[in-house]
Design a protein around this motif. Structure first.
Motif, mmCIF file in Angstrom:
data_model
loop_
_atom_site.group_PDB
_atom_site.id
_atom_site.type_symbol
_atom_site.label_atom_id
_atom_site.label_comp_id
_atom_site.label_asym_id
_atom_site.label_seq_id
_atom_site.Cartn_x
_atom_site.Cartn_y
_atom_site.Cartn_z
ATOM 1 N N LEU A 1 0.784 -1.059 -0.029
ATOM 2 C CA LEU A 1 -0.093 -0.038 0.073
ATOM 3 C C LEU A 1 0.815 1.368 0.105
ATOM 4 O O LEU A 1 2.065 1.097 0.193
ATOM 5 N N GLU A 2 0.348 2.461 -0.133
ATOM 6 C CA GLU A 2 0.998 3.698 -0.241
ATOM 7 C C GLU A 2 1.786 3.877 1.017
ATOM 8 O O GLU A 2 2.703 4.579 0.886
ATOM 9 N N ASN A 3 1.209 3.575 1.979
ATOM 10 C CA ASN A 3 1.868 3.719 3.477
ATOM 11 C C ASN A 3 3.198 2.836 3.750
ATOM 12 O O ASN A 3 3.437 2.696 4.869
ATOM 13 N N GLY A 4 3.325 1.759 2.819
ATOM 14 C CA GLY A 4 4.400 0.977 2.836
ATOM 15 C C GLY A 4 3.867 -0.408 3.533
ATOM 16 O O GLY A 4 4.900 -1.284 3.777
ATOM 17 N N LYS A 5 2.806 -0.400 4.045
ATOM 18 C CA LYS A 5 2.371 -1.644 4.532
ATOM 19 C C LYS A 5 1.912 -3.004 3.566
ATOM 20 O O LYS A 5 1.710 -2.426 2.573
ATOM 21 N N THR A 6 2.219 -4.075 3.871
ATOM 22 C CA THR A 6 1.845 -5.217 2.926
ATOM 23 C C THR A 6 0.224 -5.656 3.139
ATOM 24 O O THR A 6 0.055 -6.035 4.466
ATOM 25 N N ARG A 7 -0.360 -5.866 2.279
ATOM 26 C CA ARG A 7 -1.601 -6.454 2.688
ATOM 27 C C ARG A 7 -1.949 -7.839 1.630
ATOM 28 O O ARG A 7 -1.613 -7.465 0.757
ATOM 29 N N THR A 8 -2.514 -8.485 2.113
ATOM 30 C CA THR A 8 -2.751 -9.631 1.268
ATOM 31 C C THR A 8 -4.292 -9.865 1.343
ATOM 32 O O THR A 8 -4.949 -9.619 2.499
ATOM 33 N N ILE A 9 -4.911 -9.969 0.077
ATOM 34 C CA ILE A 9 -6.399 -9.930 -0.096
ATOM 35 C C ILE A 9 -6.674 -11.243 -0.575
ATOM 36 O O ILE A 9 -6.435 -11.570 -1.804
ATOM 37 N N PRO A 10 -7.264 -12.073 -0.034
ATOM 38 C CA PRO A 10 -7.620 -13.455 -0.576
ATOM 39 C C PRO A 10 -8.870 -13.529 -1.236
ATOM 40 O O PRO A 10 -9.777 -12.685 -0.980
ATOM 41 N N ILE A 11 -8.970 -14.064 -2.642
ATOM 42 C CA ILE A 11 -10.363 -13.920 -3.345
ATOM 43 C C ILE A 11 -10.290 -15.385 -3.671
ATOM 44 O O ILE A 11 -9.665 -16.078 -4.705
ATOM 45 N N LEU A 12 -11.405 -15.906 -3.317
ATOM 46 C CA LEU A 12 -12.024 -17.259 -3.596
ATOM 47 C C LEU A 12 -13.071 -16.909 -4.522
ATOM 48 O O LEU A 12 -13.657 -15.977 -4.787
#
Length: 166
Positions: A123-134
């Protein structure tokens, strides 16, 4: 060919069911370890082991429930990714409240399978995000479009990285 796609990704019920079952199994392992291991460990050690398993299962279930947010994902024709988290009020059919919004970048480690996508985004703030899409998170057509767009982004990012190395 344009890779532009927009998707409203709802939390997966199937993933919640799987994680709930896994947490239940961990808790039951703790209980069975407490009850079915006489003579191998003291009662205190078995009780601590059972409590640790039940606590780990409860924390894991809490974290899964806490991260269940609806996400709107937009991938533009140039490969720019915009992520918007929103909260919908369950009782009314009012417009969703935007919680967070911003640009993101697709990272290595993104997993694309025929029935499942795990998007790792910075993300823009440097954090990592995982989005699970089933497959139960979006419609079949949207899932296919997201899969194609992510594959295109991965190949495009790989080609850019190779050009920078030379």
């Amino acid at each position: 060919m344009s890779i532009a796609v927009s998707a409203d990704i709802k939390p997966s019920r199937l993933l919640l069911l799987i994680m709930g079952f896994a947490c239940l199994c961990v808790a039951l392992i703790g209980v069975f370890a407490c009850l079915l291991m006489p003579g191998q460990l003291s009662w205190l050690a078995r009780g601590v082991l059972a409590a640790a398993c039940i606590l780990a299962a409860a924390i894991a279930l809490f974290l899964v429930l806490r991260d269940r947010k609806t996400v709107w994902l937009h991938i533009s024709g140039t490969g720019q990714i915009r992520v918007v988290e929103h909260l919908t009020s369950g009782a009314s059919r009012a417009k969703p409240q935007v919680m967070k919004a911003g640009l993101a970048q697709l990272l290595a480690g993104t997993t694309i399978w025929p029935g499942m996508l795990f998007l790792r985004l910075r993300l823009e703030n440097g954090k990592t995000r995982t989005i699970p899409i089933l497959s139960d998170s979006v419609s079949e057509d949207t899932f296919r479009a997201l899969s194609v767009a992510c594959r295109w982004l991965i190949s495009h990012n790989t080609a850019k990285a190779r050009m920078l190395e030379k």
